[in-house]
Design an enzyme around this catalytic site. Structure first.
Site, PDB file in Angstrom:
ATOM      1  N   CYS A   1      17.703 -12.736  27.108  1.00  0.00           N
ATOM      2  CA  CYS A   1      18.135 -13.445  27.984  1.00  0.00           C
ATOM      3  C   CYS A   1      19.468 -13.372  28.174  1.00  0.00           C
ATOM      4  O   CYS A   1      19.756 -13.815  27.230  1.00  0.00           O
ATOM      5  CB  CYS A   1      17.072 -14.898  28.241  1.00  0.00           C
ATOM      6  SG  CYS A   1      17.834 -16.045  28.289  1.00  0.00           S
ATOM      7  N   GLU A   2      19.827 -13.034  29.657  1.00  0.00           N
ATOM      8  CA  GLU A   2      21.397 -13.542  29.363  1.00  0.00           C
ATOM      9  C   GLU A   2      22.005 -14.107  29.772  1.00  0.00           C
ATOM     10  O   GLU A   2      22.792 -15.032  29.506  1.00  0.00           O
ATOM     11  CB  GLU A   2      21.599 -12.994  30.671  1.00  0.00           C
ATOM     12  CG  GLU A   2      20.775 -13.259  31.853  1.00  0.00           C
ATOM     13  CD  GLU A   2      21.519 -12.281  33.083  1.00  0.00           C
ATOM     14  OE1 GLU A   2      21.816 -11.084  33.309  1.00  0.00           O
ATOM     15  OE2 GLU A   2      21.589 -13.056  34.459  1.00  0.00           O
ATOM     16  N   HIS A   3      21.176 -15.500  29.847  1.00  0.00           N
ATOM     17  CA  HIS A   3      21.740 -16.741  29.490  1.00  0.00           C
ATOM     18  C   HIS A   3      21.588 -17.639  27.811  1.00  0.00           C
ATOM     19  O   HIS A   3      22.314 -18.738  27.956  1.00  0.00           O
ATOM     20  CB  HIS A   3      20.351 -17.804  30.347  1.00  0.00           C
ATOM     21  CG  HIS A   3      20.149 -17.477  32.509  1.00  0.00           C
ATOM     22  ND1 HIS A   3      19.358 -17.560  32.480  1.00  0.00           N
ATOM     23  CD2 HIS A   3      20.957 -17.153  32.500  1.00  0.00           C
ATOM     24  CE1 HIS A   3      18.903 -16.761  33.277  1.00  0.00           C
ATOM     25  NE2 HIS A   3      20.380 -16.774  34.075  1.00  0.00           N
ATOM     26  N   HIS A   4      20.705 -16.943  27.567  1.00  0.00           N
ATOM     27  CA  HIS A   4      20.934 -17.633  26.109  1.00  0.00           C
ATOM     28  C   HIS A   4      21.042 -16.300  24.784  1.00  0.00           C
ATOM     29  O   HIS A   4      21.489 -17.028  23.714  1.00  0.00           O
ATOM     30  CB  HIS A   4      19.315 -18.525  25.691  1.00  0.00           C
ATOM     31  CG  HIS A   4      19.649 -19.950  26.291  1.00  0.00           C
ATOM     32  ND1 HIS A   4      18.766 -19.990  27.602  1.00  0.00           N
ATOM     33  CD2 HIS A   4      19.792 -20.913  25.885  1.00  0.00           C
ATOM     34  CE1 HIS A   4      19.036 -20.312  28.349  1.00  0.00           C
ATOM     35  NE2 HIS A   4      19.662 -21.572  27.560  1.00  0.00           N
TER      36      HIS A   4
ATOM     37  N   GLN B   1      14.084 -11.994  33.164  1.00  0.00           N
ATOM     38  CA  GLN B   1      12.645 -11.101  33.146  1.00  0.00           C
ATOM     39  C   GLN B   1      12.793 -11.085  35.404  1.00  0.00           C
ATOM     40  O   GLN B   1      11.594 -10.190  35.834  1.00  0.00           O
ATOM     41  CB  GLN B   1      11.557 -12.307  32.328  1.00  0.00           C
ATOM     42  CG  GLN B   1       9.570 -11.540  33.305  1.00  0.00           C
ATOM     43  CD  GLN B   1       8.896 -12.332  32.402  1.00  0.00           C
ATOM     44  OE1 GLN B   1       9.046 -12.974  31.414  1.00  0.00           O
ATOM     45  NE2 GLN B   1       8.388 -12.429  32.673  1.00  0.00           N
TER      46      GLN B   1
ATOM     47  N   HIS C   1       9.603 -16.443  26.031  1.00  0.00           N
ATOM     48  CA  HIS C   1      10.762 -17.187  26.375  1.00  0.00           C
ATOM     49  C   HIS C   1      11.358 -17.620  24.317  1.00  0.00           C
ATOM     50  O   HIS C   1      11.096 -18.732  24.821  1.00  0.00           O
ATOM     51  CB  HIS C   1      11.223 -16.996  27.475  1.00  0.00           C
ATOM     52  CG  HIS C   1      11.953 -15.868  28.453  1.00  0.00           C
ATOM     53  ND1 HIS C   1      12.676 -15.878  29.330  1.00  0.00           N
ATOM     54  CD2 HIS C   1       9.999 -15.850  28.758  1.00  0.00           C
ATOM     55  CE1 HIS C   1      11.653 -14.680  29.598  1.00  0.00           C
ATOM     56  NE2 HIS C   1      10.711 -14.447  29.836  1.00  0.00           N
TER      57      HIS C   1
ATOM     58  N   CYS D   1      14.251 -18.244  24.075  1.00  0.00           N
ATOM     59  CA  CYS D   1      15.190 -19.925  24.743  1.00  0.00           C
ATOM     60  C   CYS D   1      14.335 -21.146  25.246  1.00  0.00           C
ATOM     61  O   CYS D   1      14.808 -22.121  25.132  1.00  0.00           O
ATOM     62  CB  CYS D   1      15.606 -18.939  25.955  1.00  0.00           C
ATOM     63  SG  CYS D   1      15.679 -19.015  26.825  1.00  0.00           S
TER      64      CYS D   1
HETATM   65 ZN    ZN Z   1      17.170 -17.839  28.523  1.00  0.00          ZN
END
Ligand code: ZN
Length: 189
Positions: A78-81, A119, A147, A149
């Protein structure tokens, strides 16, 4: 050792310090080099390109029924976490004169998984790539992902899946085609 790898190792060592660890203790001595190697592998989708994956495995064929590859295991980040999300991909297309070697479909999924992703975008990229290389009558992609995250941070129930889908051509326009695909991917083994 190349320069990029050295830089990655330094970053990981710094990360260990920042979270309150001691990178000099025995168990962590080789961690920066292991993590750097892992990241090179997990992010190697950036170095791949679709033509080398397909490698001429597109064939003229008059078969024009749905082709489905379901339950393709995928792993991504995941590119956020920068935490993993993983699960199953289901990919289908309806040929229009051309088919692709079946083993290529999981490799396309893998190419997009080994990058920083959301995703939703990964689902669309898989569908659009197949659509570009085959120009079929339709493409459908469904991803079911867990996920970390969400799960590790307790944001969501531990066993929840995120489902994303992207459909083009007949799968979007024709409800019966879409239903046939959804029935196939929900069949029990
Ligand atoms: Zn994430």
């Amino acid at each position: 050792m190349n320069k990029d790898r050295q830089n990655l190792e330094k970053l990981i060592e710094q990360l260990l310090i920042e979270i309150g660890e001691d990178p000099k203790r025995e168990g962590l001595l080789k961690t920066p080099s292991r993590v750097a190697a892992a990241w090179e592998f997990l992010a190697n989708g950036y170095q791949r390109d679709i033509n080398s994956i397909i490698n001429d495995a597109i064939f003229k064929e008059s078969y024009d029924e749905m082709v489905t590859v379901r339950d393709i295991e995928f792993f991504s980040l995941c590119e956020h976490h920068l935490l993993p999300f993983f699960g199953k991909a289901h990919v289908a297309y309806i040929p229009d004169g051309k088919i692709i070697g079946l083993s290529k479909i999981p490799r396309i999924v893998e190419m997009f998984g080994r990058r920083l992703q959301v995703q939703e975008r990964m689902t669309k990229e898989i569908a659009e790539t197949l659509n570009d290389v085959l120009q079929p009558k339709g493409v459908a992609v469904v991803l079911e992902g867990r996920h970390l995250c969400m799960q590790m941070r307790g944001v969501e129930k531990k066993n929840s899946y995120a489902t994303t889908s992207f459909m083009v051509g007949l799968f979007r326009e024709d409800a019966r085609t879409r239903k046939e695909f959804l029935d196939i991917i929900s069949m029990k083994n």
